[in-house]
Design a protein around this motif. Sequence first.
Motif, PDB file in Angstrom:
ATOM      1  N   UNK A 350     -36.702  -7.561 -10.111  1.00 28.60           N
ATOM      2  CA  UNK A 350     -37.415  -6.315  -9.102  1.00 28.60           C
ATOM      3  C   UNK A 350     -36.191  -6.280  -8.845  1.00 28.60           C
ATOM      4  N   UNK A 351     -35.688  -4.667  -7.616  1.00 31.02           N
ATOM      5  CA  UNK A 351     -34.697  -3.968  -7.881  1.00 31.02           C
ATOM      6  C   UNK A 351     -34.396  -4.175  -6.025  1.00 31.02           C
ATOM      7  N   UNK A 352     -33.029  -4.752  -6.068  1.00 40.19           N
ATOM      8  CA  UNK A 352     -32.659  -4.453  -4.754  1.00 40.19           C
ATOM      9  C   UNK A 352     -32.315  -4.134  -4.011  1.00 40.19           C
ATOM     10  N   UNK A 353     -32.457  -2.883  -4.599  1.00 40.65           N
ATOM     11  CA  UNK A 353     -31.621  -0.776  -4.269  1.00 40.65           C
ATOM     12  C   UNK A 353     -32.674  -0.463  -3.809  1.00 40.65           C
ATOM     13  N   UNK A 354     -33.038   0.414  -3.448  1.00 39.58           N
ATOM     14  CA  UNK A 354     -33.722   1.551  -3.756  1.00 39.58           C
ATOM     15  C   UNK A 354     -34.087   2.370  -5.101  1.00 39.58           C
ATOM     16  N   UNK A 355     -34.825   3.478  -5.683  1.00 37.74           N
ATOM     17  CA  UNK A 355     -34.159   4.101  -6.684  1.00 37.74           C
ATOM     18  C   UNK A 355     -33.451   4.671  -6.668  1.00 37.74           C
ATOM     19  N   UNK A 356     -32.598   5.341  -7.115  1.00 38.86           N
ATOM     20  CA  UNK A 356     -31.953   6.611  -6.892  1.00 38.86           C
ATOM     21  C   UNK A 356     -32.672   8.013  -6.925  1.00 38.86           C
ATOM     22  N   UNK A 357     -32.207   9.257  -6.249  1.00 41.88           N
ATOM     23  CA  UNK A 357     -32.781  10.870  -6.986  1.00 41.88           C
ATOM     24  C   UNK A 357     -32.441  11.244  -8.164  1.00 41.88           C
ATOM     25  N   UNK A 358     -33.309  11.615  -9.327  1.00 42.89           N
ATOM     26  CA  UNK A 358     -33.340  12.565 -10.133  1.00 42.89           C
ATOM     27  C   UNK A 358     -32.633  14.006  -9.965  1.00 42.89           C
ATOM     28  N   UNK A 359     -31.814  14.192 -10.783  1.00 46.07           N
ATOM     29  CA  UNK A 359     -31.263  15.630 -10.501  1.00 46.07           C
ATOM     30  C   UNK A 359     -31.928  16.775 -11.949  1.00 46.07           C
ATOM     31  N   UNK A 360     -32.180  17.861 -11.557  1.00 46.80           N
ATOM     32  CA  UNK A 360     -32.890  18.792 -13.078  1.00 46.80           C
ATOM     33  C   UNK A 360     -31.527  18.730 -13.584  1.00 46.80           C
ATOM     34  N   UNK A 361     -32.210  19.090 -15.322  1.00 51.54           N
ATOM     35  CA  UNK A 361     -30.676  19.500 -15.662  1.00 51.54           C
ATOM     36  C   UNK A 361     -31.041  21.000 -16.492  1.00 51.54           C
TER      37      UNK A 361
END
Length: 383
Positions: A350-361
């Motif tokens: 269970x993730x306690x922190x929200x998922x981080x945004x992803x950056x375009x390569x």
Amino acid sequence: MGTNNVVFLELIEWMDDTGQDIARRFPQEGSGEIKFGAQLIVRESQRGVFFYNGKAVHVFDPGRHTLKTANIPILNKIMGIPWGLTSPLRAEAYIVSTRIFPNLRWGTREPVAFKDTEFGLIRLRAYGVFNIQVVQPLLFINSLVGTMPSFGVTDVADYLGRVIVSRFNDFMGEELKTILELPGRYDEWSEGLTQRLRQDFARFGLALDQLFINAVTPPPEVQKAMDDRTKLGMFGDMNRYMQLKAAAALEKAAQNQGSAGESMGMGIGFMMPSLMAQCMGAALQQPQGVPQAPSSSPALSCPECHAPIRPEDRFCPACGHQLVVFTQCAHCGKNLTPGARFCPRCGEKVETQPPQSQRCGHCGGENLPDARFCNHCGERLQS
């Protein structure tokens, strides 16, 4: 509600005069000492959530309810002497509006990049409206409201609008090759985009009731190129074009005075049946579109067995699955019990922190965690 009195009990109810608030906390300032026997009035378009000692205790349906806490009038002041006459037994009540909030606007602040097979890389603007409704009050409070004294549609509409734009970009990348195919597909896209966004909204206890795409506009130079192609399509049938031009010339000549005009008018009389027959025959050959009735929003369903449920149900009538959601697994959407460390369905932590945004390569632009196409350059993101 009297929160500073010693004897009298509280009467908790909420009438929203603005129509823009989704949830309201009682008391408004800090935590409270709601007394034993306080009355909570919940109306048909509302749900009540009671917190005691920092934990959610119960979700109340419409009606009048008696709140039972350890804060007894007069005695609570005596027990609170070591804490400055403030009882350490804290209680709060939230009232959440479950009506549909319509006409929330979404749109692209900056043009979204799209790779068109005909025009290359272009930037599109899109906008529309959507409607939301709270279907899981407890999950909504735990995930969005937190300890805020009040929570309105403006607090959540901006974020949900960004989610819609990101999903819309992914949808275009998968369903559209060129914007020349775009006209007439707004209804189809609205339905498909609604289905894709329902899971995103469900993570916050919200239901996406309806979503509409009002317009998708390309830049001016692309619009001019589309107009040029449309004109070429109009003149594709030269026979019809010449017939229309001849009919217009004959009509203009017939309006002239004199013998020539009269003779021309007689000629028009003989030619009009032929021209009318040709125009009617061409019109009958063109396929006519059959309007489709707008599809209604699907009803709520159990996340476990997908059986139909009602908003006031606490357990699924088909499988008994608990419908009051505290939190959900970010991987499979399974309802999780408080304090769970692993999902009982998929086994993920269970993730306690929200998922981080992803950056375009390719361009380094920031996108939502599970976006498939970059909002800045239109390239497919690496999974």
